[in-house]
Design a protein around this motif. Structure first.
Motif, PDB file in Angstrom:
ATOM      1  N   UNK A 268       0.826  -1.210   0.000  1.00 49.42           N
ATOM      2  CA  UNK A 268       0.000   0.000   0.000  1.00 49.42           C
ATOM      3  C   UNK A 268       0.861   1.262   0.000  1.00 49.42           C
ATOM      4  N   UNK A 269       1.883   1.292   0.831  1.00 45.62           N
ATOM      5  CA  UNK A 269       2.748   2.474   0.921  1.00 45.62           C
ATOM      6  C   UNK A 269       3.487   2.700  -0.401  1.00 45.62           C
ATOM      7  N   UNK A 270       3.958   1.628  -1.016  1.00 44.34           N
ATOM      8  CA  UNK A 270       4.666   1.771  -2.292  1.00 44.34           C
ATOM      9  C   UNK A 270       3.762   2.362  -3.369  1.00 44.34           C
TER      10      UNK A 270
ATOM     11  N   UNK B  36       6.112   4.900  -5.424  1.00 45.48           N
ATOM     12  CA  UNK B  36       7.397   4.249  -5.585  1.00 45.48           C
ATOM     13  C   UNK B  36       7.277   3.133  -6.615  1.00 45.48           C
ATOM     14  N   UNK B  37       6.044   2.624  -6.773  1.00 52.33           N
ATOM     15  CA  UNK B  37       5.794   1.564  -7.745  1.00 52.33           C
ATOM     16  C   UNK B  37       4.353   1.681  -8.227  1.00 52.33           C
ATOM     17  N   UNK B  38       4.125   1.283  -9.470  1.00 51.33           N
ATOM     18  CA  UNK B  38       2.760   1.219  -9.971  1.00 51.33           C
ATOM     19  C   UNK B  38       2.118  -0.044  -9.417  1.00 51.33           C
ATOM     20  N   UNK B  39       0.822  -0.173  -9.618  1.00 56.02           N
ATOM     21  CA  UNK B  39       0.146  -1.378  -9.148  1.00 56.02           C
ATOM     22  C   UNK B  39       0.715  -2.613  -9.835  1.00 56.02           C
ATOM     23  N   UNK B  40       1.010  -2.488 -11.110  1.00 54.74           N
ATOM     24  CA  UNK B  40       1.567  -3.617 -11.862  1.00 54.74           C
ATOM     25  C   UNK B  40       2.949  -3.996 -11.339  1.00 54.74           C
ATOM     26  N   UNK B  41       3.795  -2.978 -11.071  1.00 53.10           N
ATOM     27  CA  UNK B  41       5.134  -3.255 -10.558  1.00 53.10           C
ATOM     28  C   UNK B  41       5.084  -3.883  -9.163  1.00 53.10           C
TER      29      UNK B  41
ATOM     30  N   UNK C  19      -3.471  -6.340  -5.411  1.00 55.96           N
ATOM     31  CA  UNK C  19      -2.921  -5.025  -5.067  1.00 55.96           C
ATOM     32  C   UNK C  19      -4.041  -3.992  -5.003  1.00 55.96           C
ATOM     33  N   UNK C  20      -4.964  -4.054  -5.951  1.00 56.29           N
ATOM     34  CA  UNK C  20      -6.098  -3.125  -5.957  1.00 56.29           C
ATOM     35  C   UNK C  20      -6.923  -3.320  -4.690  1.00 56.29           C
ATOM     36  N   UNK C  21      -7.166  -4.577  -4.325  1.00 55.91           N
ATOM     37  CA  UNK C  21      -7.952  -4.874  -3.121  1.00 55.91           C
ATOM     38  C   UNK C  21      -7.235  -4.385  -1.867  1.00 55.91           C
ATOM     39  N   UNK C  22      -5.935  -4.570  -1.787  1.00 54.41           N
ATOM     40  CA  UNK C  22      -5.156  -4.105  -0.631  1.00 54.41           C
ATOM     41  C   UNK C  22      -5.271  -2.588  -0.505  1.00 54.41           C
ATOM     42  N   UNK C  23      -5.110  -1.879  -1.606  1.00 50.64           N
ATOM     43  CA  UNK C  23      -5.175  -0.413  -1.578  1.00 50.64           C
ATOM     44  C   UNK C  23      -6.571   0.073  -1.194  1.00 50.64           C
ATOM     45  N   UNK C  24      -7.593  -0.573  -1.730  1.00 46.72           N
ATOM     46  CA  UNK C  24      -8.968  -0.185  -1.422  1.00 46.72           C
ATOM     47  C   UNK C  24      -9.276  -0.424   0.054  1.00 46.72           C
ATOM     48  N   UNK C  25      -8.850  -1.565   0.584  1.00 43.63           N
ATOM     49  CA  UNK C  25      -9.094  -1.903   1.984  1.00 43.63           C
ATOM     50  C   UNK C  25      -8.347  -0.952   2.912  1.00 43.63           C
ATOM     51  N   UNK C  26      -7.100  -0.648   2.590  1.00 40.43           N
ATOM     52  CA  UNK C  26      -6.304   0.267   3.422  1.00 40.43           C
ATOM     53  C   UNK C  26      -6.911   1.665   3.423  1.00 40.43           C
ATOM     54  N   UNK C  27      -7.374   2.110   2.267  1.00 40.20           N
ATOM     55  CA  UNK C  27      -7.988   3.434   2.165  1.00 40.20           C
ATOM     56  C   UNK C  27      -9.259   3.490   3.017  1.00 40.20           C
ATOM     57  N   UNK C  28     -10.106   2.463   2.913  1.00 33.32           N
ATOM     58  CA  UNK C  28     -11.342   2.437   3.680  1.00 33.32           C
ATOM     59  C   UNK C  28     -11.061   2.349   5.170  1.00 33.32           C
TER      60      UNK C  28
END
Length: 116
Positions: A29-31, A36-41, A53-62
């Motif tokens: 999430x921090x990256x 520092x990195x795209x979702x693909x990277x 990665x999308x799910x991790x970012x969405x969960x962390x944001x919520x």
């Protein structure tokens, strides 16, 4: 003859998902957050699917939004319920003091009859 389809698209096999530890999810999430990195990277680096990665970012944001919504300014470490309870107790104490003050004033104004 054709081979039976096992996946959603021909020629692609789905690899079993890798489970990341909470600290690794936070790093992903921090990256992505700090670019520092795209979702693909990030998906390639941590060997997970991009949807993970999308799910991790969405969960962390919520989770961050929920935590900020529950925070009460000026009262660190207090839940919303505890802050409300403290406010109610302060109001009760203020009302007690007012009633006591009025009782004393009434006693002084009317006086007390003797209790014979």
């Amino acid at each position: 003859m054709q081979e039976p389809r096992t996946g959603s698209s021909p020629g692609r096999s789905r690899k079993p998902g890798k489970r990341l530890a909470p600290s690794e999810k936070y790093e992903v999430f921090v990256q992505v957050l700090t670019q520092q990195a795209t979702q693909r990277e990030a998906a390639g680096k941590w060997q997970v699917d991009r949807s993970t990665v999308v799910h991790i970012c969405r969960t962390a944001r919520q989770g961050a939004l929920d935590a900020l919504a529950a925070a009460v300014p000026g009262r660190p470490g207090m839940t919303a319920e505890a802050a409300e309870l403290a406010e109610a107790r302060a109001e009760l104490e203020r009302l007690r003091a007012t009633v006591t003050e009025q009782a004393v004033a009434l006693h002084l104004h009317q006086g007390k009859s003797r209790w014979d």
